[in-house]
Motif scaffolding. Structure first.
Motif, short mmCIF file in Angstrom:
data_model
loop_
_atom_site.label_atom_id
_atom_site.label_comp_id
_atom_site.label_asym_id
_atom_site.label_seq_id
_atom_site.Cartn_x
_atom_site.Cartn_y
_atom_site.Cartn_z
N ARG A 260 8.89 15.76 -5.76
CA ARG A 260 10.14 16.37 -5.34
C ARG A 260 10.22 17.76 -5.93
NH1 ARG A 260 14.09 12.05 -5.48
NH2 ARG A 260 13.72 10.95 -3.54
N ALA B 209 0.84 -1.19 0.00
CA ALA B 209 0.00 0.00 0.00
C ALA B 209 0.87 1.24 0.00
CB ALA B 209 -0.90 0.01 1.24
N VAL B 210 0.56 2.15 -0.90
CA VAL B 210 1.28 3.42 -0.92
C VAL B 210 0.63 4.33 0.12
CG1 VAL B 210 1.82 5.45 -2.30
CG2 VAL B 210 1.94 3.18 -3.32
N VAL B 211 1.43 4.85 1.04
CA VAL B 211 0.90 5.68 2.12
C VAL B 211 0.91 7.15 1.72
CG1 VAL B 211 0.92 5.92 4.62
CG2 VAL B 211 2.24 4.10 3.57
N ALA B 212 1.94 7.55 0.98
CA ALA B 212 2.04 8.96 0.59
C ALA B 212 2.90 9.10 -0.65
CB ALA B 212 2.67 9.75 1.73
N THR B 213 2.55 10.09 -1.49
CA THR B 213 3.42 10.42 -2.62
C THR B 213 3.73 11.91 -2.54
OG1 THR B 213 1.53 10.92 -4.04
CG2 THR B 213 2.37 8.68 -4.13
N THR B 214 4.97 12.25 -2.75
CA THR B 214 5.38 13.65 -2.67
C THR B 214 6.16 14.00 -3.91
OG1 THR B 214 5.86 13.06 -0.38
CG2 THR B 214 6.39 15.32 -1.05
N SER C 40 12.00 6.15 -4.67
CA SER C 40 12.10 7.32 -5.51
C SER C 40 11.65 6.89 -6.90
CB SER C 40 13.56 7.75 -5.48
OG SER C 40 13.78 8.78 -6.36
N SER D 112 8.71 11.06 -4.57
CA SER D 112 9.14 10.21 -3.48
C SER D 112 7.88 9.54 -2.95
CB SER D 112 9.82 11.11 -2.45
OG SER D 112 10.01 10.42 -1.28
N VAL D 113 7.94 8.22 -2.75
CA VAL D 113 6.76 7.45 -2.37
C VAL D 113 7.00 6.71 -1.06
CG1 VAL D 113 5.35 5.43 -3.02
CG2 VAL D 113 5.93 7.14 -4.74
N GLU D 114 6.07 6.84 -0.13
CA GLU D 114 6.15 6.03 1.09
C GLU D 114 5.16 4.88 0.97
OE1 GLU D 114 5.74 8.19 4.73
OE2 GLU D 114 7.37 9.54 4.16
N ALA D 115 5.60 3.69 1.32
CA ALA D 115 4.73 2.52 1.16
C ALA D 115 4.93 1.53 2.28
CB ALA D 115 5.01 1.85 -0.19
#
Ligand SMILES: Cc1cc2nc3c(=O)[nH]c(=O)nc-3n(C[C@H](O)[C@H](O)[C@H](O)COP(=O)(O)OP(=O)(O)OC[C@H]3O[C@@H](n4cnc5c(N)ncnc54)[C@H](O)[C@@H]3O)c2cc1C
Ligand SMILES: Cc1cc2nc3c(=O)[nH]c(=O)nc-3n(C[C@H](O)[C@H](O)[C@H](O)COP(=O)(O)OP(=O)(O)OC[C@H]3O[C@@H](n4cnc5c(N)ncnc54)[C@H](O)[C@@H]3O)c2cc1C
Lengths: 259, 313
Positions: free
Chosen positions: A230, A223-228, B127, B134-137
């Motif tokens: 850059r 699961a992707v929690v956040a995308t930012t 990345s 930038s992706v947190e998973a």
């Protein structure tokens, strides 16, 4: 020799790629195309069949627009296409994608060779080929930079970091190819015309007997929690060489403690 | 605390730098257990313990490495079933990602690749899209299987117990279905490895095939040498040195691009470098959009002058 080539429709890397609000890849706001690295797989399949006989089927999973990836492959010379299109698949991770591809390959009838690209140009994971080999119980022959198929045996060269390896497996096998292996052809006018008459089947999960609870965003194992986004890199100092460019470069490196 | 399995990256028994980084990361998630497949585990033991390995599981059966990745995935699957680890960390190179892929299918677990940071959770950072996002998973099913890129942590020493256990694993016939029948070693350049190096100097089509100024500059900085695909396709430099989407993805402290225009596929392999420097004749070259320092000029005059100045320091 029957070959199934897995091809992916991806957002164009030259366009402004991004994510939707649910953190899935934006596949609508940007132009899409056949993942360039899959063209090498299609080309290789065509070369194998042209050297003997057989049939090339291209297989894709993706939304309606993914039909373009099938079309381009047919224009290059593949014989027929299968497009798995089902809203329930949206947002699938690699595990679910490989599950659906494997079931589709079984339904087509496990061929002599399943060919794939080395990686997609959007997810770039390079894992679907190994997952397919695992699911289908086929020998895995991945990252081929040269390939020959003879007497039911595939022999390939893999250009590794520390060695150049020769790898062999009996068919049926799963083979992924790199962008070193060939020069993909452009569709000819004749190819473009012929493609219009080639059969393309559209299947849903129901056609494959896959339960919708095994695929899609809600059932993904990741699961992707956040995308930012850059911030773009800020351009630094640019100097024009007037006989002292090298010295200035060395000074920059010294100031920043690289020397 | 649960164990965290770390597949140790090594070349013929010599432990590679990312192994220490990954043991360091594993300590954020639980108790590190090193999994060493291939010859040389006994020799590597002390080093692995020094970076925190409490347990070392060794598999020395040569068959483990003779059939591409499938046997290694079977080793890890057996360990996952027996130890119920909190996570499995695997090097994010071509082979490592395929081992993770097969393990994910076997254990019905989520797989995250090309990870550049892991924090408790585990929550990973990737990345993506040529470094523009930038992706947190996280993994939501099964055992988190995480492929970690080199340079994702500064290695920290810790005294692990390093208790050693030799595993016997019998590989299935299907895992042995493809076989490496010949292997021709490549000549070592004597320079640092591309993906692990702190500094990378790359040359492109602008070298016209003469990499000597690029190599001399790299050597003055103790750097690895990379190349654009145009240079590789022309046969000027080996494919294993290619930086970019279909080559290596590097993230060094300093990346120097000489005679490289900066196509999106090249950027995909170097955009996350800390500091970027370019030398290019064309002031309009897109590579200049990324640089911290750029020289508009001929690499054949700029690089030798810079090399001499650096050497003089
Ligand atoms: C930026 C980004 C990051 C992602 N990160 C992860 C992650 O960490 N973990 C995860 O599980 N998922 C992730 N995904 C989702 C994943 O990309 C998709 O599930 C995808 O279908 C499989 O991975 P891939 O595109 O990387 O394929 P790869 O494994 O790189 O593909 C290799 C080959 O498999 C074949 N193939 C792949 N997809 C298809 C398809 N849809 N139809 C036909 N053939 C295909 C092609 O021949 C292709 O060349 C990510 C997606 C994106 C866009
Ligand atoms: C599917 C796919 C995958 C790809 N994967 C990769 C990849 O992994 N890596 C990669 O690099 N590319 C990749 N490419 C290719 C990429 O699109 C570019 O073609 C390639 O990066 C161009 O290489 P280059 O910058 O060396 O050459 P060019 O674009 O020709 O640029 C040469 C530059 O050198 C400059 N120059 C010339 N002479 C001098 C001089 N004497 N001094 C200083 N500057 C000089 C010129 O001004 C120019 O900017 C891929 C392409 C595709 C389609």
């Amino acid at each position: 020799m029957n070959i199934v080539v897995c091809v992916k429709h991806v957002p164009d890397a030259q366009s402004d790629r991004g994510f939707n609000e649910d953190n899935t890849t934006d596949r609508e706001g940007v132009d899409g195309l056949l993942s360039e690295l899959d063209e090498y797989a299609v080309e290789q399949a065509l070369q194998i069949v042209e050297a003997g006989e057989g049939e090339v089927t291209v297989l894709t999973i993706g939304p309606a627009a993914a039909a373009e990836a099938v079309k381009k492959s047919l224009q290059m010379g593949a014989d027929k296409g299968v497009h798995i299109c089902d809203d329930a698949i949206a947002g699938s991770d690699a595990l679910a994608t490989s599950l659906v591809l494997a079931e589709a390959i079984k339904k087509i009838g496990t061929p002599d060779i399943v060919l794939t690209g080395m990686a997609s140009t959007d997810g770039t994971m390079g894992v679907v080929p190994a997952m397919l080999a695992e699911r289908l119980g086929l020998p895995q022959v991945t990252y081929a930079s040269e390939l020959s198929v003879d007497g039911g045996v595939a022999t390939m060269r893999r250009d590794g970091d520390t060695a150049s390896e020769t790898i062999q497996a009996s068919l049926p096998a799963l083979i992924s190819v790199t962008d070193q292996i060939n020069e993909p052809r452009y569709p000819s006018f004749k190819g473009i015309m012929a493609a219009k008459k080639k059969p393309v089947e559209e299947w849903t999960l129901a056609d494959l007997g896959v339960d919708a609870g095994q695929v899609g965003l809600a059932n993904a194992a990741t699961a992707v929690v956040a995308t930012t986004k850059r911030p773009p890199r800020e351009q630094g100092t640019i100097v024009t060489d007037e006989g002292d460019g090298g010295t200035k470069l060395a000074e920059f490196l010294t100031t920043n403690k690289f020397v | 605390m649960a164990e965290v399995l770390v597949l140790i990256d090594h070349a013929n028994g010599e432990v590679k730098k990312p192994a220490a980084e990954m043991l360091t990361i594993a300590r954020r998630l639980g108790e590190p257990s090193a999994v060493f497949i291939g010859p040389g585990a006994e020799t590597a033991k002390d080093l692995l313990a020094r970076y925190g390995a409490d347990k070392i599981y060794a598999v020395s059966d040569p068959a483990a490495l003779e059939h591409l990745v499938a046997p290694q995935a079977e080793v890890l699957a057996q360990l996952v079933a027996e130890k119920q680890p909190a996570a499995v960390l695997i090097p994010s190179n071509a082979a490592g990602k395929e081992i993770g892929a097969r393990l994910a299918v076997k254990t019905e677990s989520g797989l995250l690749t090309d990870v550049v940071d892991v924090q408790a959770g585990p929550v990973t950072t990737q990345s993506v899209f040529a470094g523009s996002y930038s992706v947190e998973a996280k993994v939501s099913k099964g055992t988190p299987i995480i492929c970690v890129k080199p340079n994702s942590a500064a290695p920290e020493q810790a005294n692990g117990a390093g208790s050693f256990e030799e595993l016997s694993v019998s590989f299935s016939d299907s895992a042995k279905a493809s076989k490496i029948t010949a292997s021709e070693p490549k000549k070592a350049s004597g320079r640092p490895e591309l993906t692990e190096a702190a500094i990378v100097v790359s040359g492109g089509r602008g070298t016209g095939g003469d990499f000597s100024p690029v190599e001399a500059f790299a050597d003055s900085l103790g750097a690895a040498v990379g190349a654009s695909r145009a240079a590789v396709d022309a046969g000027w430099y080996p494919h294993s040195s290619q930086v970019g989407q279909t080559g290596k993805q590097v993230s060094p402290q300093l990346y120097v691009a000489a005679g490289i225009s900066g196509a999106i596929q090249h950027r995909a392999g170097m955009q996350t470098s800390k500091t970027i420097v370019a030398i290019n004749k064309d002031e309009e070259a897109p590579i200049f959009e990324l640089v911290d320092f750029g020289v508009v000029g001929d690499l054949f005059t700029v690089l030798p002058q810079a090399t001499e100045t650096v050497k003089g320091k």
